[in-house]
Scaffold this motif. Structure first.
Motif, PDB file in Angstrom:
ATOM      1  N   UNK A 164       5.296 -58.570 -95.414  1.00 29.07           N
ATOM      2  CA  UNK A 164       5.714 -57.295 -94.834  1.00 29.07           C
ATOM      3  C   UNK A 164       5.436 -57.291 -93.337  1.00 29.07           C
ATOM      4  N   UNK A 165       6.414 -56.876 -92.572  1.00 23.64           N
ATOM      5  CA  UNK A 165       6.270 -56.847 -91.122  1.00 23.64           C
ATOM      6  C   UNK A 165       6.928 -58.033 -90.454  1.00 23.64           C
ATOM      7  N   UNK A 166       7.308 -59.049 -91.257  1.00 27.44           N
ATOM      8  CA  UNK A 166       7.932 -60.244 -90.683  1.00 27.44           C
ATOM      9  C   UNK A 166       9.430 -60.304 -91.000  1.00 27.44           C
ATOM     10  N   UNK A 184       2.457 -57.493 -99.361  1.00 27.26           N
ATOM     11  CA  UNK A 184       2.582 -56.206 -98.673  1.00 27.26           C
ATOM     12  C   UNK A 184       1.555 -56.031 -97.569  1.00 27.26           C
ATOM     13  N   UNK A 185       0.459 -56.762 -97.635  1.00 32.47           N
ATOM     14  CA  UNK A 185      -0.574 -56.650 -96.619  1.00 32.47           C
ATOM     15  C   UNK A 185      -1.014 -58.051 -96.231  1.00 32.47           C
ATOM     16  N   UNK A 186      -0.556 -58.482 -95.062  1.00 29.11           N
ATOM     17  CA  UNK A 186      -0.832 -59.854 -94.647  1.00 29.11           C
ATOM     18  C   UNK A 186      -2.321 -60.119 -94.487  1.00 29.11           C
ATOM     19  N   UNK A 187      -3.081 -59.061 -94.242  1.00 25.53           N
ATOM     20  CA  UNK A 187      -4.514 -59.248 -94.076  1.00 25.53           C
ATOM     21  C   UNK A 187      -5.225 -59.368 -95.419  1.00 25.53           C
ATOM     22  N   UNK A 243      12.013 -61.815 -88.549  1.00 26.09           N
ATOM     23  CA  UNK A 243      11.889 -63.168 -88.008  1.00 26.09           C
ATOM     24  C   UNK A 243      13.041 -64.049 -88.503  1.00 26.09           C
TER      25      UNK A 243
END
Lengths: 464, 308
Positions: free
Chosen positions: A258-260, A201-204, A263
């Motif tokens: 999440x966010x990808x 959920x959080x790539x960082x 793609x």
């Protein structure tokens, strides 16, 4: 009758998982250990399950319990790295490049059973080795520069982890006539299919990912076959065949971030294929000459190592080998035996001057042992001892520096350049620093290997 | 008998020695790696001072610019650390008695960034910083003793953009816009950033605006904070992940600036490694690690919790 026995044997085998291969290196029991594994023509107890199933026809029914281990004084010494070849962040690898060898705990116990089935001519046997590290032990490594990101250390490819695997083998023999017996056996290894699904959920903050694992375990089986021919009382000939098998883990990781989601290659798929504990097809030819109170045996093995798969599932490009072993058994008095043996195992691993770092050495084996039969509470027992010394002849490997190092592509077998030449400076590497070879290959610029293994064990059989 | 025993022992020892691995010394020649500037005469020790801050001379300006970065569905505490070489000159009185006015010539030597998505770091190639022109600002001091106030006019840097793009203008959205220039000379419009260890490259144009303010700490040091604003247009990338849109929210409470004298005069440290009497960017770069180790400049560690 014959078909019935065969069907029973195959049925038993198909239901039973098995693995290799401490038996290949030290022998399947203490008699085998004491005679350097030269058993193709002389196996006449539960060890025949592994060495030549036809030998079960000579085995008395009984139960055996064995205890064995190996003391390791092997080493893999890394040559110091020259300056100026480090890829960026090389100093930040999880593990520092270091010497290898010292193969850890090699210890376990063996349980064996031999039985007559239906008639005097049909016998079956089961042999199980329980390693102290537990069942289904697997510890994979990369064969080339990718290893720098993991243990960053080399190990003996054909010893080490292969000696920590459980073995479950079974066999069946049928005596066709006074001079001919045939045997069949099966050994199996596990095949695992592993799918790991990850949602980040959080790539960082990938440490907080959600993770699910789907694991399916199956077994793969391989045939062991043998024959024993006794044209005269004093001479026995043995033939054996082991088919190839390996412990394979296949599968994939499916990674969602999440966010990808939009793609094209979403979710990211990473295939997994890891191969361990591989055994290659092997043919054994043995002859045993029996005198009044002694037996001498000699055998050769042809091992098709060119079919050996490396840990990444690719052909390791080893050479086929012919190895030799000889054993001697002397009956000191009725019920008491002294044994010895010698063997020569040339390494199938060619000089590792390129990208891969398979470590292996030619081995000389010297063995000694003894056996004694005794009675206790009207029951017959036999105790056997065996000791083996494996001398790994010292070997030195120096990597060949390619005139123009290519990229680390699948086809490139030479030492490869991990940092493409670039004209762009970054704070971690100047453009000038990318020129030529940059490699973190743990085997670069070379290494040496050798040492000793001392294995010993004891087993007790109850003959009924 | 003894000779026979000696022979046996010798042969046995030789046989065992044949197995012992001996460490190899492979004759692969060392190669020159990165050329690192010689520290030479650099010293972090303070020189003599009369206690008052005299602006005239060479200074290092270190800026920590802090944001919350929203990218790939994640938020992270994102920091930009800039290292500027600053020459101060033209010292003169201001309108009031204790005001001092001076000229600033400001040149970006290097910029580091904290990791963004999945731990990847964006590297600003030296070709980019080398191509950036020197900027001219004006600075003011109200008092040159500790506690005196420092103020500077706005520093606006255009990366991959001509100066036709003013501080308040919208940025060009297309690489075809004539105001987009190939500033780093790599044949591609804008400037090229490297993400990760050549994980991908991305072509961008960017404008950064800083307004600095601070307080005199001693004769060779000013510390303070800044207002910042960053605008960016992404033109192309070698991977879609690197071209993904992101949002930067400035966190002024984490912004910091330090200006420290580095020419060895009036209590300042001396970073003149080659002893030529001038400080250049190479000498600043060579001293970075030592300045951080000595905590003369400090980089805060990213803390994702600040942005949640």
């Amino acid at each position: 009758m014959r078909m019935g026995a065969l069907a029973l044997g195959l049925g038993l085998a198909a239901a039973t998982p098995a693995r290799a291969n401490v038996f290949e290196v030290f022998g399947a029991n203490e008699r085998a250990r004491a005679m350097a594994g030269a058993m193709t023509a002389t196996a006449s107890d539960v060890a025949a399950v592994w060495h030549n199933p036809a030998g079960l026809s000579l085995a008395e029914p009984g139960i055996s319990l064995g205890l064995g281990g190996a003391f390791d004084r092997t080493s893999i010494l890394m040559a110091p790295r020259p300056k100026g070849y480090d890829p960026p962040d090389y100093a930040l690898r999880l593990n520092e490049r270091r010497d290898g060898g010292n193969q850890g705990q090699i210890f376990g116990f063996t349980l064996g059973l031999t039985l007559k089935l239906l008639s005097e001519d049909v016998r079956a046997g089961v042999l199980i080795y329980f390693p102290s590290v537990g069942f289904a032990h697997a510890d994979a490594q990369m064969p080339d520069e990718r290893q720098q990101f993991f243990a960053n250390q080399l190990r003996f490819e054909l010893l080490d982890e292969r000696l920590k695997s459980e073995v479950i083998a079974l066999g069946l023999s049928y005596r066709l006539s006074d001079w001919l017996a045939l045997g069949l056996g099966l050994k199996t290894l596990q095949v695992a299919n592993n799918t790991t699904s990850v949602y980040t959920p959080n790539a960082a903050d990938p440490g907080r990912s959600y993770l699910l694992t789907k694991l399916e375990q199956n077994t793969d089986t391989a045939l062991v076959a043998g024959a024993m021919i006794q044209p005269w009382d004093f001479l026995r000939l043995g033939l054996s065949f082991h088919d190839e098998i390996a412990f394979v883990v296949r599968g994939k990781s499916l990674i969602q971030i999440r966010g990808q989601e939009n793609e094209d290659d979403y979710p990211v798929t990473q295939p997994i294929e890891q191969v361990q504990h591989g055994s290659v097809p092997r043919f054994g030819f043995g002859a045993a000459y029996t005198g009044t109170a002694w037996t001498a045996t000699f055998e050769g093995r042809w091992e098709l190592w060119s079919r050996y798969l490396g840990p990444d599932g690719e052909l390791a490009r080893f050479d086929d080998t012919y190895s030799l072993a000889g054993g001697f058994e002397y009956q000191l008095r009725p019920g008491t035996w002294l044994r010895s043996g010698m063997a020569w195992h040339p390494s199938p691993v060619p000089d590792q001057t390129g990208r891969t770092n398979y470590v292996d050495n030619d081995r000389i084996v010297a063995a000694l042992g003894a056996g004694n039969e005794f009675k206790l509470w009207e029951n017959r027992f036999q105790v056997d001892l065996g000791v083996q010394m494996h001398a790994l002849l010292a070997r030195q490997t120096t990597k060949s520096l390619p005139k123009r190092a290519g990229a680390c592509t699948v086809d490139n077998r030479a030492l490869c350049d991990e940092v493409p030449d670039t004209k762009v400076d970054t704070p971690v590497q100047s453009a000038a620093g990318t020129t030529g070879l940059q490699t973190g290959n743990p085997g670069f610029p070379g290494f040496s290997s050798g040492g000793y293994m001392l294995s010993a064990g004891v087993d007790v059989r109850w003959l009924f | 008998m003894n000779a026979r025993r000696l022979l046996d022992v010798s042969l046995g020892s030789l046989a065992l020695m044949a197995c012992e691995a001996q460490r190899l010394n492979v004759s692969v020649p060392d190669r020159d790696a990165l050329i690192i500037a010689d520290a030479g005469a650099q010293t972090l020790d303070a020189g003599m001072t009369d206690g008052e801050l005299h602006a005239d001379g060479t200074w290092l300006l270190f800026i920590q610019d802090r944001y919350c970065l929203y990218a790939a569905g994640a938020v992270s505490d994102f920091m930009v650390w800039s290292w500027y070489l600053v020459n101060l000159s033209g010292e003169g009185p201001g309108a009031e008695m204790n005001q001092i006015y001076f000229q600033e010539r400001v040149k970006l030597c290097a910029q580091d960034q904290s990791p963004v998505t999945a731990g990847l770091v964006t590297y600003i190639p030296a070709a980019v910083t080398a191509a950036l022109p020197e900027r001219h600002l004006q600075g003011f001091l109200v008092g040159n003793l500790p506690g005196g106030r420092f103020l500077s006019t706005e520093l606006s840097e255009n990366w991959g953009l001509s100066d036709a793009v003013g501080p308040e203008d919208p940025l060009p959205e297309s690489a075809d816009d004539p105001r987009v220039i190939d500033q780093d000379g790599d044949g591609k419009p804008g400037v090229t950033m490297v993400i990760g260890n050549n994980f991908c490259t991305v072509q961008i144009a960017q404008r950064t605006r800083y307004r600095l303010s601070g307080e005199v700490v001693d004769s060779a040091r000013i510390e303070g904070t800044l207002w910042s604003d960053v605008s960016k247009s992404v033109f192309d990338a070698t991977l879609p992940l690197c071209k993904a849109e992101n949002q930067l929210d400035s966190r002024a409470d984490g912004n910091r600036m330090v200006m420290m004298r580095v020419d060895g005069k009036n209590g300042g440290t001396n970073l003149d490694a080659d002893g030529d009497g001038r400080i250049d960017c190479a000498e600043i770069m060579a001293a970075r690690e030592r300045l951080l180790e000595a905590e003369l400049v400090v980089k805060d560690a990213p803390n994702a919790a600040r942005c949640r």
